[in-house]
Design a protein around this motif. Structure first.
Motif, PDB file in Angstrom:
ATOM      1  N   ARG A   1      -8.079  -1.682   3.543  1.00 27.33           N
ATOM      2  CA  ARG A   1      -9.501  -1.968   3.820  1.00 27.33           C
ATOM      3  C   ARG A   1      -9.848  -3.404   3.479  1.00 27.33           C
ATOM      4  O   ARG A   1     -10.575  -4.072   4.220  1.00 27.33           O
ATOM      5  CB  ARG A   1     -10.401  -1.016   3.040  1.00 27.33           C
ATOM      6  CG  ARG A   1     -10.402   0.376   3.565  1.00 27.33           C
ATOM      7  CD  ARG A   1     -11.443   1.234   2.834  1.00 27.33           C
ATOM      8  NE  ARG A   1     -10.976   2.605   2.827  1.00 27.33           N
ATOM      9  CZ  ARG A   1     -10.850   3.366   1.764  1.00 27.33           C
ATOM     10  NH1 ARG A   1     -11.188   2.916   0.573  1.00 27.33           N
ATOM     11  NH2 ARG A   1     -10.413   4.608   1.861  1.00 27.33           N
TER      12      ARG A   1
ATOM     13  N   SER B   1      -3.807   2.120  -3.039  1.00 26.70           N
ATOM     14  CA  SER B   1      -3.128   2.326  -1.760  1.00 26.70           C
ATOM     15  C   SER B   1      -4.126   2.457  -0.618  1.00 26.70           C
ATOM     16  O   SER B   1      -3.909   1.941   0.475  1.00 26.70           O
ATOM     17  CB  SER B   1      -2.260   3.584  -1.836  1.00 26.70           C
ATOM     18  OG  SER B   1      -1.699   3.873  -0.581  1.00 26.70           O
ATOM     19  N   GLU B   2      -5.224   3.139  -0.883  1.00 24.17           N
ATOM     20  CA  GLU B   2      -6.248   3.336   0.149  1.00 24.17           C
ATOM     21  C   GLU B   2      -7.122   2.103   0.334  1.00 24.17           C
ATOM     22  O   GLU B   2      -7.574   1.813   1.439  1.00 24.17           O
ATOM     23  CB  GLU B   2      -7.103   4.548  -0.213  1.00 24.17           C
ATOM     24  CG  GLU B   2      -6.321   5.847  -0.166  1.00 24.17           C
ATOM     25  CD  GLU B   2      -7.064   7.030  -0.774  1.00 24.17           C
ATOM     26  OE1 GLU B   2      -8.138   6.825  -1.393  1.00 24.17           O
ATOM     27  OE2 GLU B   2      -6.558   8.157  -0.647  1.00 24.17           O
ATOM     28  N   ASP B   3      -7.368   1.369  -0.736  1.00 20.94           N
ATOM     29  CA  ASP B   3      -8.299   0.242  -0.685  1.00 20.94           C
ATOM     30  C   ASP B   3      -7.655  -1.037  -0.139  1.00 20.94           C
ATOM     31  O   ASP B   3      -8.325  -1.837   0.514  1.00 20.94           O
ATOM     32  CB  ASP B   3      -8.872  -0.021  -2.078  1.00 20.94           C
ATOM     33  CG  ASP B   3     -10.179  -0.789  -2.041  1.00 20.94           C
ATOM     34  OD1 ASP B   3     -10.886  -0.732  -1.010  1.00 20.94           O
ATOM     35  OD2 ASP B   3     -10.507  -1.449  -3.044  1.00 20.94           O
TER      36      ASP B   3
ATOM     37  N   SER C   1       0.831  -1.199   0.000  1.00 20.46           N
ATOM     38  CA  SER C   1       0.000   0.000   0.000  1.00 20.46           C
ATOM     39  C   SER C   1       0.873   1.260   0.000  1.00 20.46           C
ATOM     40  O   SER C   1       0.604   2.220  -0.729  1.00 20.46           O
ATOM     41  CB  SER C   1      -0.921  -0.008   1.222  1.00 20.46           C
ATOM     42  OG  SER C   1      -1.611   1.203   1.333  1.00 20.46           O
ATOM     43  N   GLU C   2       1.928   1.232   0.816  1.00 20.17           N
ATOM     44  CA  GLU C   2       2.858   2.365   0.856  1.00 20.17           C
ATOM     45  C   GLU C   2       3.570   2.542  -0.484  1.00 20.17           C
ATOM     46  O   GLU C   2       3.789   3.669  -0.934  1.00 20.17           O
ATOM     47  CB  GLU C   2       3.876   2.161   1.980  1.00 20.17           C
ATOM     48  CG  GLU C   2       3.252   2.254   3.358  1.00 20.17           C
ATOM     49  CD  GLU C   2       4.141   1.735   4.482  1.00 20.17           C
ATOM     50  OE1 GLU C   2       5.257   1.231   4.203  1.00 20.17           O
ATOM     51  OE2 GLU C   2       3.708   1.828   5.649  1.00 20.17           O
TER      52      GLU C   2
ATOM     53  N   MET D   1       1.234   4.214  -2.928  1.00 19.53           N
ATOM     54  CA  MET D   1       1.176   5.652  -2.681  1.00 19.53           C
ATOM     55  C   MET D   1       2.437   6.335  -3.186  1.00 19.53           C
ATOM     56  O   MET D   1       2.369   7.427  -3.759  1.00 19.53           O
ATOM     57  CB  MET D   1       0.948   5.943  -1.199  1.00 19.53           C
ATOM     58  CG  MET D   1       0.791   7.434  -0.908  1.00 19.53           C
ATOM     59  SD  MET D   1      -0.532   8.266  -1.851  1.00 19.53           S
ATOM     60  CE  MET D   1      -1.969   7.692  -0.969  1.00 19.53           C
TER      61      MET D   1
ATOM     62  N   ARG E   1      -3.310   5.621  -6.185  1.00 24.25           N
ATOM     63  CA  ARG E   1      -3.755   6.181  -4.905  1.00 24.25           C
ATOM     64  C   ARG E   1      -4.942   5.390  -4.359  1.00 24.25           C
ATOM     65  O   ARG E   1      -4.997   5.050  -3.184  1.00 24.25           O
ATOM     66  CB  ARG E   1      -4.118   7.648  -5.055  1.00 24.25           C
ATOM     67  CG  ARG E   1      -4.566   8.242  -3.745  1.00 24.25           C
ATOM     68  CD  ARG E   1      -4.897   9.694  -3.851  1.00 24.25           C
ATOM     69  NE  ARG E   1      -5.323  10.170  -2.550  1.00 24.25           N
ATOM     70  CZ  ARG E   1      -5.229  11.403  -2.169  1.00 24.25           C
ATOM     71  NH1 ARG E   1      -4.728  12.312  -2.965  1.00 24.25           N
ATOM     72  NH2 ARG E   1      -5.642  11.755  -0.983  1.00 24.25           N
ATOM     73  N   GLY E   2      -5.890   5.090  -5.240  1.00 25.33           N
ATOM     74  CA  GLY E   2      -7.052   4.314  -4.821  1.00 25.33           C
ATOM     75  C   GLY E   2      -6.665   2.928  -4.328  1.00 25.33           C
ATOM     76  O   GLY E   2      -7.194   2.448  -3.316  1.00 25.33           O
TER      77      GLY E   2
END
Length: 157
Positions: free
Chosen positions: A112, A107-109, A80-81, A84, A104-105
């Motif tokens: 989750r 990385s954020e998802d 994830s990092e 990003m 970016r998406g």
């Protein structure tokens, strides 16, 4: 006639649309070290998830406490990092393409989706969460290796 020319001739005769479709170049970005690392990490994590799916690991009520899942969770955080970092790299380059936003998406998802697996309370929800995680990791690979989209001349979003 060489074998290559013979094969090409047969293919051209069998499907006329092949002759009119330009061959898209591979995405050179995928060869850069940071993006190659993202692909490699995604492939490795996807292999782990696929093994869990195949072995029926979703049936394990204590799945989230298993050492292999704990290690996976850490590796997913690192991926994830990296996603990003890829987003930020593309932003610094001044690119305004979809890949920047997609990274970016992702990385954020990703955290989750991993949390969904950890929080699953039934084998079915755990199985579904693992499948979704597998799809996301596959997307993480596909968006980087896909040939660049043609420029449309539309203003950046």
């Amino acid at each position: 006639m060489s074998c290559g020319l013979a094969v090409a001739a047969v293919l051209l005769m069998s499907d006329p649309s092949i002759a009119v479709q330009p061959v898209a170049p591979p995405n050179a970005l995928a060869q850069e070290p940071m993006y190659a690392d993202i692909i490699s990490r995604s492939e490795a994590l996807k292999t782990v998830v696929e093994a869990w799916i195949t072995s029926g690991a979703a049936q394990d009520a204590g799945f989230a406490q298993r050492p292999d899942f704990v290690a996976f969770r850490q590796a997913a955080t690192e991926l994830s990092e990296r996603d990003m970092a890829g987003h930020l790299d593309l932003r610094e380059r001044g690119t305004d393409g979809d890949l920047r936003c997609i990274l970016r998406g992702l990385s954020e998802d990703l955290p989750r989706r991993v949390q969904d697996v950890a929080a699953a309370t039934t084998p079915n929800t755990r199985s579904d969460a693992l499948a979704e995680l597998s799809y996301l990791l596959n997307d993480n690979i596909a968006v980087i290796v896909a040939p660049p989209a043609p420029q449309t001349g539309e203003p950046p979003h």
